[in-house]
Design an enzyme around this catalytic site. Structure first.
Site, PDB file in Angstrom:
ATOM      1  N   HIS A 160       6.536   9.093 -28.449  1.00 57.84           N
ATOM      2  CA  HIS A 160       5.480   9.809 -26.928  1.00 57.84           C
ATOM      3  C   HIS A 160       5.912  11.674 -28.330  1.00 57.84           C
ATOM      4  CE1 HIS A 160       2.343  11.261 -24.396  1.00 57.84           C
ATOM      5  NE2 HIS A 160       3.313  12.641 -24.308  1.00 57.84           N
ATOM      6  N   HIS A 190      -1.652  11.153 -28.635  1.00 56.91           N
ATOM      7  CA  HIS A 190      -2.014   9.283 -28.128  1.00 56.91           C
ATOM      8  C   HIS A 190      -3.051   8.798 -29.120  1.00 56.91           C
ATOM      9  CE1 HIS A 190      -1.593  10.161 -23.583  1.00 56.91           C
ATOM     10  NE2 HIS A 190      -0.751  10.207 -23.556  1.00 56.91           N
ATOM     11  N   ASN A 244      -2.966  18.537 -22.008  1.00 59.52           N
ATOM     12  CA  ASN A 244      -3.495  17.829 -22.531  1.00 59.52           C
ATOM     13  C   ASN A 244      -3.551  18.303 -24.468  1.00 59.52           C
ATOM     14  OD1 ASN A 244      -4.143  15.949 -20.812  1.00 59.52           O
ATOM     15  ND2 ASN A 244      -5.933  16.392 -20.436  1.00 59.52           N
ATOM     16  N   GLU A 251      -6.278  16.539 -11.782  1.00 57.34           N
ATOM     17  CA  GLU A 251      -6.417  16.955 -13.000  1.00 57.34           C
ATOM     18  C   GLU A 251      -8.571  17.073 -13.265  1.00 57.34           C
ATOM     19  OE1 GLU A 251      -5.180  13.453 -16.334  1.00 57.34           O
ATOM     20  OE2 GLU A 251      -5.426  14.803 -17.008  1.00 57.34           O
ATOM     21  N   HIS A 300      -2.445  16.266 -27.110  1.00 53.82           N
ATOM     22  CA  HIS A 300      -2.628  15.189 -26.661  1.00 53.82           C
ATOM     23  C   HIS A 300      -3.826  14.249 -26.921  1.00 53.82           C
ATOM     24  CE1 HIS A 300       1.323  16.176 -24.826  1.00 53.82           C
ATOM     25  NE2 HIS A 300       1.081  14.921 -24.300  1.00 53.82           N
ATOM     26  N   LYS A 340       5.606  23.211 -15.956  1.00 56.30           N
ATOM     27  CA  LYS A 340       4.761  21.833 -15.557  1.00 56.30           C
ATOM     28  C   LYS A 340       4.345  21.992 -14.165  1.00 56.30           C
ATOM     29  CE  LYS A 340       3.285  17.539 -16.175  1.00 56.30           C
ATOM     30  NZ  LYS A 340       3.136  15.688 -16.250  1.00 56.30           N
ATOM     31  N   ARG A 359      -5.211  21.432 -15.279  1.00 49.70           N
ATOM     32  CA  ARG A 359      -4.359  20.362 -15.634  1.00 49.70           C
ATOM     33  C   ARG A 359      -4.754  20.037 -17.019  1.00 49.70           C
ATOM     34  NH1 ARG A 359      -1.609  16.301 -12.027  1.00 49.70           N
ATOM     35  NH2 ARG A 359      -0.299  15.034 -13.443  1.00 49.70           N
ATOM     36  N   ARG A 392       0.702  -0.935  -0.044  1.00 53.59           N
ATOM     37  CA  ARG A 392      -0.319  -0.068  -0.042  1.00 53.59           C
ATOM     38  C   ARG A 392       0.517   1.253   0.609  1.00 53.59           C
ATOM     39  NH1 ARG A 392      -3.068  -2.897   3.916  1.00 53.59           N
ATOM     40  NH2 ARG A 392      -4.411  -4.007   2.726  1.00 53.59           N
ATOM     41  N   GLU A 426       6.826  18.127 -25.372  1.00 52.68           N
ATOM     42  CA  GLU A 426       6.360  18.305 -24.315  1.00 52.68           C
ATOM     43  C   GLU A 426       7.206  19.869 -23.907  1.00 52.68           C
ATOM     44  OE1 GLU A 426       3.966  16.542 -23.072  1.00 52.68           O
ATOM     45  OE2 GLU A 426       4.304  14.939 -23.883  1.00 52.68           O
ATOM     46  N   LYS A 477       1.125  11.539 -11.320  1.00 52.26           N
ATOM     47  CA  LYS A 477       1.342  10.903 -12.096  1.00 52.26           C
ATOM     48  C   LYS A 477       2.031   9.181 -12.554  1.00 52.26           C
ATOM     49  CE  LYS A 477      -2.087  13.228 -15.332  1.00 52.26           C
ATOM     50  NZ  LYS A 477      -2.168  13.059 -16.942  1.00 52.26           N
TER      51      LYS A 477
HETATM   52  N1  LIG Z   1       3.652  10.386 -15.758  1.00 53.87           N
HETATM   53  C1  LIG Z   1       4.097  11.707 -16.745  1.00 53.87           C
HETATM   54  O1  LIG Z   1       3.308  12.059 -16.653  1.00 53.87           O
HETATM   55  C2  LIG Z   1       4.125  11.074 -17.952  1.00 53.87           C
HETATM   56  C3  LIG Z   1       4.029  12.281 -18.884  1.00 53.87           C
HETATM   57  C4  LIG Z   1       4.742  12.040 -20.422  1.00 53.87           C
HETATM   58  C5  LIG Z   1       5.359  10.907 -20.420  1.00 53.87           C
HETATM   59  N2  LIG Z   1       4.573  10.259 -19.301  1.00 53.87           N
HETATM   60  C6  LIG Z   1       5.530   8.510 -20.156  1.00 53.87           C
HETATM   61  O2  LIG Z   1       6.654   8.800 -20.176  1.00 53.87           O
HETATM   62  C7  LIG Z   1       6.714   6.987 -21.797  1.00 53.87           C
HETATM   63  C8  LIG Z   1       8.047   7.592 -22.514  1.00 53.87           C
HETATM   64  O3  LIG Z   1       8.754   8.322 -21.708  1.00 53.87           O
HETATM   65  P1  LIG Z   1      10.289   8.207 -22.350  1.00 53.87           P
HETATM   66  O4  LIG Z   1      10.454   8.368 -23.974  1.00 53.87           O
HETATM   67  O5  LIG Z   1      11.622   8.922 -21.136  1.00 53.87           O
HETATM   68  O6  LIG Z   1      10.695   6.984 -22.716  1.00 53.87           O
HETATM   69  P2  LIG Z   1      11.711   5.176 -22.142  1.00 53.87           P
HETATM   70  O7  LIG Z   1      12.113   5.517 -21.083  1.00 53.87           O
HETATM   71  O8  LIG Z   1      11.123   4.105 -23.109  1.00 53.87           O
HETATM   72  O9  LIG Z   1      12.742   6.032 -22.157  1.00 53.87           O
HETATM   73  C9  LIG Z   1      13.127   5.830 -24.317  1.00 53.87           C
HETATM   74  C10 LIG Z   1      14.394   5.225 -23.897  1.00 53.87           C
HETATM   75  O10 LIG Z   1      15.957   5.468 -23.734  1.00 53.87           O
HETATM   76  C11 LIG Z   1      16.786   5.075 -23.053  1.00 53.87           C
HETATM   77  N3  LIG Z   1      17.233   6.376 -21.830  1.00 53.87           N
HETATM   78  C12 LIG Z   1      16.767   6.470 -21.248  1.00 53.87           C
HETATM   79  N4  LIG Z   1      17.926   7.483 -20.937  1.00 53.87           N
HETATM   80  C13 LIG Z   1      19.054   7.348 -21.669  1.00 53.87           C
HETATM   81  C14 LIG Z   1      20.000   7.908 -21.662  1.00 53.87           C
HETATM   82  N5  LIG Z   1      20.106   9.036 -20.234  1.00 53.87           N
HETATM   83  N6  LIG Z   1      21.311   8.054 -22.496  1.00 53.87           N
HETATM   84  C15 LIG Z   1      20.578   6.806 -22.999  1.00 53.87           C
HETATM   85  N7  LIG Z   1      18.987   6.133 -23.227  1.00 53.87           N
HETATM   86  C16 LIG Z   1      19.103   6.688 -22.388  1.00 53.87           C
HETATM   87  C17 LIG Z   1      15.421   4.225 -22.930  1.00 53.87           C
HETATM   88  O11 LIG Z   1      16.251   2.493 -22.628  1.00 53.87           O
HETATM   89  C18 LIG Z   1      14.598   4.466 -23.539  1.00 53.87           C
HETATM   90  O12 LIG Z   1      15.126   2.956 -24.895  1.00 53.87           O
HETATM   91  C19 LIG Z   1       5.923   6.721 -21.811  1.00 53.87           C
HETATM   92  O13 LIG Z   1       5.576   5.495 -21.194  1.00 53.87           O
HETATM   93  C20 LIG Z   1       4.800   7.719 -21.438  1.00 53.87           C
HETATM   94  O14 LIG Z   1       3.144   7.381 -21.220  1.00 53.87           O
HETATM   95  C21 LIG Z   1       4.169  10.031 -18.813  1.00 53.87           C
HETATM   96 ZN   LIG Z   2       3.161  13.999 -23.226  1.00 55.20          ZN
END
Ligand SMILES: NC(=O)c1ccc[n+]([C@@H]2O[C@H](COP(=O)([O-])OP(=O)(O)OC[C@H]3O[C@@H](n4cnc5c(N)ncnc54)[C@H](O)[C@@H]3O)[C@@H](O)[C@H]2O)c1
Ligand SMILES: [Zn+2]
Ligand SMILES: NC(=O)c1ccc[n+]([C@@H]2O[C@H](COP(=O)([O-])OP(=O)(O)OC[C@H]3O[C@@H](n4cnc5c(N)ncnc54)[C@H](O)[C@@H]3O)[C@@H](O)[C@H]2O)c1
Ligand SMILES: [Zn+2]
Lengths: 352, 352
Positions: free
Chosen positions: B255, B239, B232, B224, B235, B214, B228, B114, B178, B136
């Site tokens: 993304h 999305h 979007n 949200e 998005h 942000k 907030r 939890r 973003e 999130k």
């Molecule tokens: N929580 C939120 O508010 C929020 C907001 C936006 C996006 N997201 C989520 O984030 C995800 C996408 O994020 P992302 O693009 O960081 O994805 P990711 O974690 O898949 O990273 C992208 C790639 O970069 C690699 N990588 C990471 N750091 C590295 C570094 N320093 N050097 C070399 N390679 C590196 C990873 O291994 C991966 O292959 C999605 O799932 C999306 O839904 C969440």
């Molecule tokens: Zn986004």
């Protein structure tokens, strides 16, 4: 009997099924889902349907009855059903069942789209006096109980004593253990009252008092940092016995049956470690032994039981932590017990 | 540059890896786990190790890199590892990676027993400017993104620009979308600044401003319910395109690449529906088209895209809801768009 005000939500005792109907109508939900198991579909859904005409428009999600369903696999099934039905953030989940349904339904709702509304309609004694109040949701994994979950409050709880009429005697006994515990930890008068009551079908008043006690404790400590641990009396040993039984018995112990054993062991620990008087240990032992069936615990199972206690989520830094009693009606939290002491307490039970 | 104070936690910008070491030491945790993927194990873990001698005692949990890992199945794997290692409530999870790691790690931590403490150490531009702030957490299911999750704040976030040096150019572009969005919705000056900056490796100052924006938005509306939704922008359409690409392309859109497309479409909708000036639509379109690769969207995919938009968690009562722009730097929430309008906006992009 008054309704009980909890943390931002009401526990309804009066005309509660009518109140449920009102709640749903006024809530302006995009869609309502009812989560049941096959027993509550049979015995409880018709009772709700009488008051809630719109129920025919609701989507029913039924899972198999029993603790074995309280897993992440079943959650996945429910989440996917919600996705398939296009449930949005304004959807409502009505959990109609025992603690398995209210715990798992609460967890599913608290994580679907990062949280949709849910209400609890507890249909077992255990879920009425315990599971449906306090905001703990969760499921089991790898035989560790409630290891995955959240703290999330329902929007309301609806208590209806009539559900208990179809409940098997063993299930009544299961809930009764928590009621007895409530007396033991904070209310000697309630304990004395329970001792002389007909407990085959506890009255609405007795249920009400139990909910009141649980509610007061959890409101004071919503995230189990301090006094909420009072509720763990009987549960350190009891959970371990329950887990063992689940993994080994064809007809496993109910939660309350295991907690009754746990309370006897932990009353013994209370006597040894913090001075619960001999006479009170004897009284507790006699009441519980008289109400609950005997269960065989061999020396050979002690190591496994200790392992389960080690995994207990109440522990920190690898030490086993018990809530004990100074007196009947007076709990004491955070008593570290050694493995030897715990084994001795199991021996006390085994030798009764 | 100042550290940023968020809701009960600090986003560290200065000496952030040293701060991480301090945080862990002072936190008195029973055990610390680091969640990585194979890329962050290779590129980022050594950087952290330099500061954090005790890191050798930490348990590493590595998952496969990529969005395909952001599932409940991987969560089950992580939960079971925590159970196997006997992680208790005072355990800490350090999420070292991109948004996949910070989202999934946050979800796992928020539901294990939890809720245990977790910190975010975002290593991609996207996770720095977006995923790691706002509370999130979540994972995907049945190709619906982030459908299962919680709102849970980390105990701290540690920003280190040096991580970006090993990040592939495409990943930089993903985060950049973003940042551009942050300018478009609330800060024309920032947008203008971005337009003239070298964006192959955004400076710490640009990242800082994005996090600030942000953070201000999410603090004002943690769950949200209102403003907030500003975030979007781009998005709703984005999305859907992202989901479609994930399901159909061998080398799917990132993304940010999808969101860039979404922003073009939603800028068009802004122009059509709420008066975003033609000149600004043109400017937004040109900047984005210049930065991001073209993506082919056929008429034949529109029905599937609309279906994904319908399933979007931002919708209520089955209507598709967009955040649009009145001007550059001025958002407008809760604009209901018809399927025809959405198709026309996709056509605008496809015909560019
Ligand atoms: N929580 C939120 O508010 C929020 C907001 C936006 C996006 N997201 C989520 O984030 C995800 C996408 O994020 P992302 O693009 O960081 O994805 P990711 O974690 O898949 O990273 C992208 C790639 O970069 C690699 N990588 C990471 N750091 C590295 C570094 N320093 N050097 C070399 N390679 C590196 C990873 O291994 C991966 O292959 C999605 O799932 C999306 O839904 C969440
Ligand atoms: Zn986004
Ligand atoms: N969240 C909490 O704070 C909390 C507290 C205590 C227990 N629990 C959990 O509750 C669970 C046990 O609760 P439970 O004993 O209610 O389990 P349960 O839901 O399995 O119900 C027991 C049995 O009774 C049947 N049943 C339910 N209502 C009935 C009715 N009205 N008539 C006939 N049959 C009926 C069920 O189908 C099931 O077979 C455990 O998983 C435990 O971890 C949670
Ligand atoms: Zn219990």
């Amino acid at each position: 009997m008054n309704n009980i005000q909890s943390d931002n939500y009401i526990v309804y005792f009066n005309d509660s099924i009518t109140e449920l109907a009102k709640f749903v109508k006024q809530g302006n939900y995009s869609r309502a889902f009812i989560l049941t198991d096959e027993h509550t579909t049979e015995h409880c859904l018709p009772i709700v349907k009488e008051q809630l005409d719109e129920l025919d428009n609701f989507d029913l999600i039924e899972v198999n009855a029993g603790e074995e369903s309280k897993t992440i696999d079943f959650c996945i099934g429910i989440w996917k059903t919600l996705i398939d039905f296009g449930a949005d953030r304004k959807a409502l989940l009505i959990n109609l069942g025992g603690g398995v349904i209210t715990d798992m339904g609460g967890f599913v709702a608290s994580t679907y789209k990062r949280g949709i509304d849910f209400v609890q309609v507890p249909t077992t004694l255990l879920s009425q006096v315990d599971a449906s109040v306090g905001g703990k949701t969760g499921v089991d994994m790898d035989a560790v109980k409630n290891i995955i979950g959240t703290f999330t409050q329902p929007k309301a709880v609806f208590m209806y004593g009539g559900f208990l009429q179809t409940l098997p005697a063993r299930q009544i006994l299961s809930g009764l253990a928590e009621m007895l515990k409530h007396g033991l930890i904070v209310d000697k008068t309630y304990w004395d009252q329970l001792k002389i009551s007909d407990l085959t079908l506890p009255s609405d008043e007795l249920v009400h008092r139990s909910v009141q006690i649980k509610n007061e404790v959890v409101i004071a400590d919503p995230h189990e940092k301090g006094i909420r641990k009072a509720l763990n009396f009987g549960h350190t040993v009891g959970h371990a016995v329950e887990t063992w039984s689940l993994m080994n018995d064809t007809d496993p112990l109910s939660h309350g049956e295991a907690i009754a054993i746990g309370m006897i062991c932990e009353a013994w620990l209370s006597n040894k470690k913090i001075g619960l008087p001999d006479s009170e240990l004897l009284e507790i032992t006699e009441v519980l032994i008289h109400l609950y069936p005997r269960y065989k615990i061999d020396e050979g199972t002690f190591p496994t039981l200790l392992e389960h206690m080690q995994k207990d989520k109440k522990n920190q830094n690898g030490q086993i932590n018990c809530t004990l009693l100074k007196h009947i009606g007076k709990y004491s939290i955070d008593n570290i017990c050694t493995e030897d002491e715990l084994c001795d307490s199991l021996r006390y039970y085994a030798d009764l």
